[in-house]
Scaffold this motif. Structure first.
Motif, PDB file in Angstrom:
ATOM      1  N   UNK A   1       1.983  -2.802 -14.381  1.00  0.00           N
ATOM      2  CA  UNK A   1       2.156  -3.816 -13.462  1.00  0.00           C
ATOM      3  C   UNK A   1       3.724  -4.266 -13.715  1.00  0.00           C
ATOM      4  N   UNK A   2       4.401  -4.012 -12.878  1.00  0.00           N
ATOM      5  CA  UNK A   2       5.799  -4.414 -12.905  1.00  0.00           C
ATOM      6  C   UNK A   2       6.583  -3.510 -13.903  1.00  0.00           C
ATOM      7  N   UNK A   3       7.598  -3.894 -14.343  1.00  0.00           N
ATOM      8  CA  UNK A   3       8.563  -3.053 -15.413  1.00  0.00           C
ATOM      9  C   UNK A   3       7.991  -3.267 -16.850  1.00  0.00           C
ATOM     10  N   UNK A   4       7.102  -4.432 -16.909  1.00  0.00           N
ATOM     11  CA  UNK A   4       6.978  -4.563 -18.639  1.00  0.00           C
ATOM     12  C   UNK A   4       5.468  -5.000 -18.961  1.00  0.00           C
ATOM     13  N   UNK A   5       4.720  -5.018 -17.838  1.00  0.00           N
ATOM     14  CA  UNK A   5       3.209  -5.247 -18.026  1.00  0.00           C
ATOM     15  C   UNK A   5       2.505  -3.906 -17.985  1.00  0.00           C
ATOM     16  N   UNK A   6       1.171  -3.783 -18.614  1.00  0.00           N
ATOM     17  CA  UNK A   6       0.429  -2.571 -18.427  1.00  0.00           C
ATOM     18  C   UNK A   6      -0.954  -3.155 -18.254  1.00  0.00           C
ATOM     19  N   UNK A   7      -1.884  -2.510 -17.557  1.00  0.00           N
ATOM     20  CA  UNK A   7      -3.307  -2.428 -17.532  1.00  0.00           C
ATOM     21  C   UNK A   7      -3.999  -1.660 -18.531  1.00  0.00           C
ATOM     22  N   UNK A   8      -4.574  -1.939 -19.648  1.00  0.00           N
ATOM     23  CA  UNK A   8      -5.521  -0.891 -20.230  1.00  0.00           C
ATOM     24  C   UNK A   8      -6.986  -1.231 -20.423  1.00  0.00           C
ATOM     25  N   UNK A   9      -7.713  -0.212 -20.205  1.00  0.00           N
ATOM     26  CA  UNK A   9      -8.974  -0.476 -20.485  1.00  0.00           C
ATOM     27  C   UNK A   9      -9.573  -0.496 -22.154  1.00  0.00           C
ATOM     28  N   UNK A  10     -10.260  -1.515 -22.630  1.00  0.00           N
ATOM     29  CA  UNK A  10     -10.602  -1.518 -23.843  1.00  0.00           C
ATOM     30  C   UNK A  10     -12.067  -1.634 -24.141  1.00  0.00           C
ATOM     31  N   UNK A  11     -12.824  -0.834 -24.984  1.00  0.00           N
ATOM     32  CA  UNK A  11     -14.113  -1.037 -24.894  1.00  0.00           C
ATOM     33  C   UNK A  11     -14.385  -2.123 -26.122  1.00  0.00           C
ATOM     34  N   UNK A  12     -15.196  -3.192 -25.294  1.00  0.00           N
ATOM     35  CA  UNK A  12     -15.636  -4.281 -26.358  1.00  0.00           C
ATOM     36  C   UNK A  12     -17.124  -4.557 -26.027  1.00  0.00           C
ATOM     37  N   UNK A  13     -17.885  -4.711 -26.601  1.00  0.00           N
ATOM     38  CA  UNK A  13     -19.232  -4.868 -26.699  1.00  0.00           C
ATOM     39  C   UNK A  13     -19.993  -4.096 -25.607  1.00  0.00           C
ATOM     40  N   UNK A  14     -19.600  -2.750 -25.932  1.00  0.00           N
ATOM     41  CA  UNK A  14     -20.068  -1.676 -24.910  1.00  0.00           C
ATOM     42  C   UNK A  14     -19.807  -1.810 -23.575  1.00  0.00           C
ATOM     43  N   UNK A  15     -18.749  -2.250 -23.089  1.00  0.00           N
ATOM     44  CA  UNK A  15     -18.248  -2.432 -21.660  1.00  0.00           C
ATOM     45  C   UNK A  15     -16.531  -2.262 -21.909  1.00  0.00           C
ATOM     46  N   UNK A  16     -16.180  -1.620 -20.918  1.00  0.00           N
ATOM     47  CA  UNK A  16     -14.808  -1.425 -20.783  1.00  0.00           C
ATOM     48  C   UNK A  16     -14.137  -2.804 -20.001  1.00  0.00           C
ATOM     49  N   UNK A  17     -13.222  -3.249 -20.763  1.00  0.00           N
ATOM     50  CA  UNK A  17     -12.609  -4.745 -20.316  1.00  0.00           C
ATOM     51  C   UNK A  17     -11.311  -4.314 -19.995  1.00  0.00           C
ATOM     52  N   UNK A  18     -10.769  -4.956 -18.955  1.00  0.00           N
ATOM     53  CA  UNK A  18      -9.509  -4.634 -18.426  1.00  0.00           C
ATOM     54  C   UNK A  18      -8.600  -5.736 -19.101  1.00  0.00           C
TER      55      UNK A  18
END
Length: 182
Positions: A153-170
């Motif tokens: 997202x833009x030059x300095x931000x990124x979206x990652x998917x993190x597994x938390x509580x058995x769900x992928x959270x953005x």
């Protein structure tokens, strides 16, 4: 066909301009390339665009693909070879004994095509992380956890998917807080 297999020119190719390797003084390949170009020589200095952290920001930096070396296009007869050795940043022409050896044209063409592809991928988006790549979070409350890189997202931000509580959270994070997972 001889040109691709044997870097030494045959009699029929000796008259045409060829690529040669210039060895540069430590850390002066950019300077040497600039000075040789200013003297009218055709120079190819392949670089690799890499992202590095500078003052907690990711910035693009051009680094030589072959540190201390660049390529120069010369004609055995028509080119003036003498000023090359005394050019700022230049150490010598690479060769065997006193004879500079030409580089196969196919190698230069491959490197030039690859440089063009790298530039296209850099300008079309993030070339540092690829979608679907496993990354490690290096700072913040999720430090040392692995995530899947989704997008930038833009030059300095990124979206990652993190597994938390058995769900992928953005999760949106600074790109500088991510590194390639080992």
């Amino acid at each position: 066909m001889t040109d691709q297999l044997d870097p030494v020119a045959s009699d029929d190719t000796a008259a045409r301009p060829r690529w040669y390797v210039v060895q540069c003084k430590g850390g002066e390949s950019f300077r040497a390339g600039e000075h040789l170009t200013n003297q009218g020589y055709r120079v190819f200095h392949p670089v690799l665009e890499v992202q590095k952290k500078r003052r907690n920001k990711l910035v693009w930096i051009a680094e030589p693909l072959f540190p201390h070396y660049l390529f120069i296009h010369l004609d055995r007869v028509a080119s003036n070879w003498r000023p090359i050795r005394s050019t700022r940043g230049v150490l010598k022409l690479v060769g065997f004994g006193d004879e500079p050896l030409p580089v196969p044209d196919a190698l230069i063409e491959t490197l030039a095509a690859r440089a063009h592809l790298d530039e296209a991928s850099r300008t079309s988006g993030n070339a540092y992380f690829r979608p679907g790549e496993i990354v490690e979070i290096t700072e913040g409350p999720f430090q040392a956890l692995q995530a899947v890189f989704d997008t930038q997202q833009g030059d300095e931000r990124a979206i990652v998917l993190l597994n938390m509580l058995h769900h992928q959270q953005r999760l949106e994070l600074p790109v500088g807080h991510l590194r390639h997972s080992t």
